[in-house]
Design a protein around this motif. Structure first.
Motif, PDB file in Angstrom:
ATOM      1  N   GLY A 175      71.000  18.603  18.375  1.00 39.43           N
ATOM      2  CA  GLY A 175      69.968  19.601  18.092  1.00 39.43           C
ATOM      3  C   GLY A 175      70.078  20.844  18.943  1.00 39.43           C
ATOM      4  N   ILE A 176      70.072  20.699  20.274  1.00 35.99           N
ATOM      5  CA  ILE A 176      70.080  21.896  21.136  1.00 35.99           C
ATOM      6  C   ILE A 176      71.488  22.308  21.546  1.00 35.99           C
ATOM      7  CG2 ILE A 176      67.771  21.409  21.992  1.00 35.99           C
ATOM      8  CD1 ILE A 176      69.074  20.653  24.681  1.00 35.99           C
ATOM      9  N   PHE A 177      72.423  21.354  21.569  1.00 36.40           N
ATOM     10  CA  PHE A 177      73.789  21.722  21.932  1.00 36.40           C
ATOM     11  C   PHE A 177      74.432  22.590  20.856  1.00 36.40           C
ATOM     12  CE2 PHE A 177      73.114  18.646  25.158  1.00 36.40           C
ATOM     13  CZ  PHE A 177      74.101  18.816  26.126  1.00 36.40           C
ATOM     14  N   ALA A 178      73.828  22.613  19.661  1.00 33.80           N
ATOM     15  CA  ALA A 178      74.348  23.421  18.567  1.00 33.80           C
ATOM     16  C   ALA A 178      74.385  24.903  18.919  1.00 33.80           C
ATOM     17  CB  ALA A 178      73.498  23.216  17.310  1.00 33.80           C
ATOM     18  N   PHE A 179      73.464  25.354  19.753  1.00 33.42           N
ATOM     19  CA  PHE A 179      73.398  26.789  20.033  1.00 33.42           C
ATOM     20  C   PHE A 179      73.413  27.133  21.513  1.00 33.42           C
ATOM     21  CE2 PHE A 179      69.096  25.141  19.549  1.00 33.42           C
ATOM     22  CZ  PHE A 179      68.407  25.669  20.623  1.00 33.42           C
ATOM     23  N   VAL A 180      72.933  26.245  22.386  1.00 33.53           N
ATOM     24  CA  VAL A 180      72.824  26.587  23.808  1.00 33.53           C
ATOM     25  C   VAL A 180      74.186  26.884  24.428  1.00 33.53           C
ATOM     26  CG1 VAL A 180      72.257  25.685  26.099  1.00 33.53           C
ATOM     27  CG2 VAL A 180      70.634  25.417  24.219  1.00 33.53           C
ATOM     28  N   ILE A 181      75.183  26.038  24.163  1.00 37.41           N
ATOM     29  CA  ILE A 181      76.492  26.221  24.775  1.00 37.41           C
ATOM     30  C   ILE A 181      77.144  27.530  24.305  1.00 37.41           C
ATOM     31  CG2 ILE A 181      78.778  25.236  25.114  1.00 37.41           C
ATOM     32  CD1 ILE A 181      76.477  23.695  26.458  1.00 37.41           C
ATOM     33  N   ALA A 182      77.036  27.822  23.007  1.00 34.11           N
ATOM     34  CA  ALA A 182      77.607  29.073  22.491  1.00 34.11           C
ATOM     35  C   ALA A 182      76.962  30.283  23.157  1.00 34.11           C
ATOM     36  CB  ALA A 182      77.424  29.139  20.976  1.00 34.11           C
ATOM     37  N   ILE A 183      75.653  30.237  23.340  1.00 37.75           N
ATOM     38  CA  ILE A 183      74.949  31.345  23.999  1.00 37.75           C
ATOM     39  C   ILE A 183      75.381  31.461  25.455  1.00 37.75           C
ATOM     40  CG2 ILE A 183      72.686  32.162  24.770  1.00 37.75           C
ATOM     41  CD1 ILE A 183      71.537  31.015  22.172  1.00 37.75           C
ATOM     42  N   TRP A 184      75.549  30.330  26.129  1.00 31.01           N
ATOM     43  CA  TRP A 184      75.997  30.358  27.530  1.00 31.01           C
ATOM     44  C   TRP A 184      77.388  30.982  27.652  1.00 31.01           C
ATOM     45  CZ3 TRP A 184      74.464  25.348  30.672  1.00 31.01           C
ATOM     46  CH2 TRP A 184      73.087  25.359  30.875  1.00 31.01           C
ATOM     47  N   VAL A 185      78.290  30.618  26.735  1.00 30.82           N
ATOM     48  CA  VAL A 185      79.634  31.212  26.762  1.00 30.82           C
ATOM     49  C   VAL A 185      79.535  32.717  26.603  1.00 30.82           C
ATOM     50  CG1 VAL A 185      81.871  31.354  25.598  1.00 30.82           C
ATOM     51  CG2 VAL A 185      80.767  29.132  25.877  1.00 30.82           C
ATOM     52  N   PHE A 186      78.684  33.172  25.690  1.00 26.87           N
ATOM     53  CA  PHE A 186      78.544  34.613  25.462  1.00 26.87           C
ATOM     54  C   PHE A 186      77.881  35.307  26.655  1.00 26.87           C
ATOM     55  CE2 PHE A 186      76.093  38.282  23.861  1.00 26.87           C
ATOM     56  CZ  PHE A 186      77.145  39.041  23.387  1.00 26.87           C
ATOM     57  N   LEU A 187      76.872  34.674  27.242  1.00 25.53           N
ATOM     58  CA  LEU A 187      76.191  35.280  28.391  1.00 25.53           C
ATOM     59  C   LEU A 187      77.116  35.422  29.593  1.00 25.53           C
ATOM     60  CD1 LEU A 187      72.673  33.561  28.285  1.00 25.53           C
ATOM     61  CD2 LEU A 187      73.237  35.915  27.700  1.00 25.53           C
ATOM     62  N   VAL A 188      77.984  34.442  29.791  1.00 19.68           N
ATOM     63  CA  VAL A 188      78.905  34.469  30.929  1.00 19.68           C
ATOM     64  C   VAL A 188      79.994  35.512  30.725  1.00 19.68           C
ATOM     65  CG1 VAL A 188      80.712  33.147  32.118  1.00 19.68           C
ATOM     66  CG2 VAL A 188      78.492  32.101  31.661  1.00 19.68           C
ATOM     67  N   THR A 189      80.508  35.626  29.502  1.00 15.32           N
ATOM     68  CA  THR A 189      81.677  36.482  29.255  1.00 15.32           C
ATOM     69  C   THR A 189      81.338  37.824  28.608  1.00 15.32           C
ATOM     70  OG1 THR A 189      82.047  35.518  27.052  1.00 15.32           O
ATOM     71  CG2 THR A 189      83.094  34.428  28.934  1.00 15.32           C
ATOM     72  N   LYS A 190      80.184  37.897  27.942  1.00 13.67           N
ATOM     73  CA  LYS A 190      79.812  39.095  27.164  1.00 13.67           C
ATOM     74  C   LYS A 190      80.881  39.428  26.121  1.00 13.67           C
ATOM     75  CE  LYS A 190      76.141  39.696  29.727  1.00 13.67           C
ATOM     76  NZ  LYS A 190      74.806  39.351  29.195  1.00 13.67           N
TER      77      LYS A 190
END
Length: 423
Positions: A235-250
């Protein structure tokens, strides 16, 4: 073309419907993998809000099981090909809607998620049933293997290609481009569906009876409970990890590379797992895969960096095949030995999908309540630790399932291959 394929497969007879079903599966895979991850990022860039993304995913997980039930009923009453066509049409409408709404997409997050969930529900119910009906025992290896190659190609190439396109184009032109390409791919899939022979449906839809069957069949009840806890992580891993990758790398390209690592390793290890995980080792493999998935969370929990995220992608790329191959096999074995499985396989698939989405919805609701009460940056790591245990809990539900000796079953590679939802 058919004769060439028959030569490659050892002169096994390949029919036209099988080829078109493969083409539709390939177009679906490329279209979804090209754009699906980046819809979350597109909404994030508009809102900068976890709740917006969570509500979008909630729409998907609420409507997907509802449409599975409706699609199952239609598949028993009308035609499986029509159900498939409806699914691909709604997926096309999803990307068309994103294109038309544009920079206001985050305002219509739940509506967009609902349309995508409807598309998923119709598509996967029909595709699963058509796979059983169109393939024969002698063609199933070819179909599963070739579909696996197409899905892996989409999983590895799609996100990287999308990342490159977005990185090279200014403003939101890159997003518009990849959403347009996905829309075109699904339109092509709709066109291909018209070349499939119509398949007359028969029988009644006994959804409630198979739902109640869990009270009579202990193994069926345990496997359904396992699917609920599976959904807790998804449920939450569907989007949280992708957002974290984007936040870290932009960088959308970095997110594409993350998916390339994940999908590439998964592709290799699915075939390794299929070869080496024998029926006697299934439960041990499920436990090992669950442990790896759970402890992978701690790689990124205390220090988030792109390097740590790539290590995380490597670990889960290995872990998912270890758990999914025996878990999928066990699930099909339980269904295969269940009451009237041959006649009611549609109903068993629908009920299974209902329970995994119950877990996903619970996960999203817990997330929404938590981030409403606490600061997102502080509560999300806690949620990952708590809900991330879902796949590990699968073992404790399946460890007491004993089915006796059974013939070796085919496990569809499309059920095994990881996608962006299962992080």
């Amino acid at each position: 073309m058919l004769k060439s394929l028959e030569h490659l497969t050892g002169k096994v007879e390949i029919n036209r419907d099988l080829i078109f079903l493969l083409v539709i599966g390939g177009l679906y895979s490329l279209g979804i993998f090209l754009s699906n991850t980046f819809v979350n990022i597109y909404l994030w860039k508009q809102s900068g809000d976890y709740i917006t993304i969570a509500v979008y995913n909630l729409g998907i997980y609420l409507f997907q099981p509802i449409m599975f039930i409706l699609a199952g009923k239609i598949a028993k009453k009308i035609d499986r090909v029509i159900v498939l066509r409806l699914g691909v049409t709604f997926l096309s409408l999803f990307f068309l809607s994103v294109l038309m709404i544009g920079e206001k997409a985050s305002t219509y997050n739940f509506l967009l998620g609902s349309v995508l969930g409807i598309g998923y529900g119709f598509y996967w119910l029909a595709y699963n049933v058509l796979t059983f009906e169109i393939t024969e025992p002698e063609t199933r290896d070819f179909f599963n293997g070739f579909l696996g190659v197409l899905q892996s190609f989409g999983g590895m190439i799609g996100p990287v290609l999308a990342g490159v396109i977005i990185a090279k184009m200014t403003d939101n032109i890159g997003y518009t481009t990849i959403f347009t390409v996905s829309f075109i791919l699904f339109i092509c899939a709709v066109a291909c569906s018209f070349f499939l022979n119509r398949r007359q449906a028969e029988g009644n839809f006994y959804f409630k009876r198979i739902l109640i069957e869990r009270h009579h069949n202990k193994s069926w009840r345990k496997i359904l409970h396992a699917h609920v806890v599976q959904g807790l992580r998804e449920g939450i891993f569907a989007f949280v990890i992708a957002i974290w990758v984007f936040l870290v790398t932009k960088s959308e390209l970095s997110l594409g590379m993350f998916n390339l690592v994940l999908s590439g390793l998964s592709f290799v290890f699915y075939f390794v797992a299929t070869k080496f995980i024998k029926p006697s080792l299934r439960k041990k493999a499920i436990l090992l895969g669950g442990l790896l998935l759970y402890f992978s969370i701690f790689i990124i929990l205390f220090h988030i960096s792109y390097f740590n995220l790539i290590i995380y992608a490597i670990v889960i790329g290995i872990a998912y095949p270890i758990i999914n191959v025996p878990y999928a096999s066990l699930t099909y074995d339980v269904i295969g030995k269940a009451w009237r499985a041959k006649d009611l396989r549609v109903e068993y698939i629908v009920v299974r999908e209902l329970f995994v989405n119950i877990g996903r919805v619970i996960s999203i609701l817990i997330f929404l309540i938590s981030v409403s009460l606490f600061q997102a940056e502080k509560i999300i790591p806690v949620l990952l630790v708590v809900l991330g245990i879902g796949h590990l809990l699968i073992y404790f539900f399946v460890k007491d399932i004993y089915l006796g000796s059974s013939r070796k079953k085919q496990v569809l590679i499309k059920e095994q291959l990881t996608d962006e939802k299962n992080r």
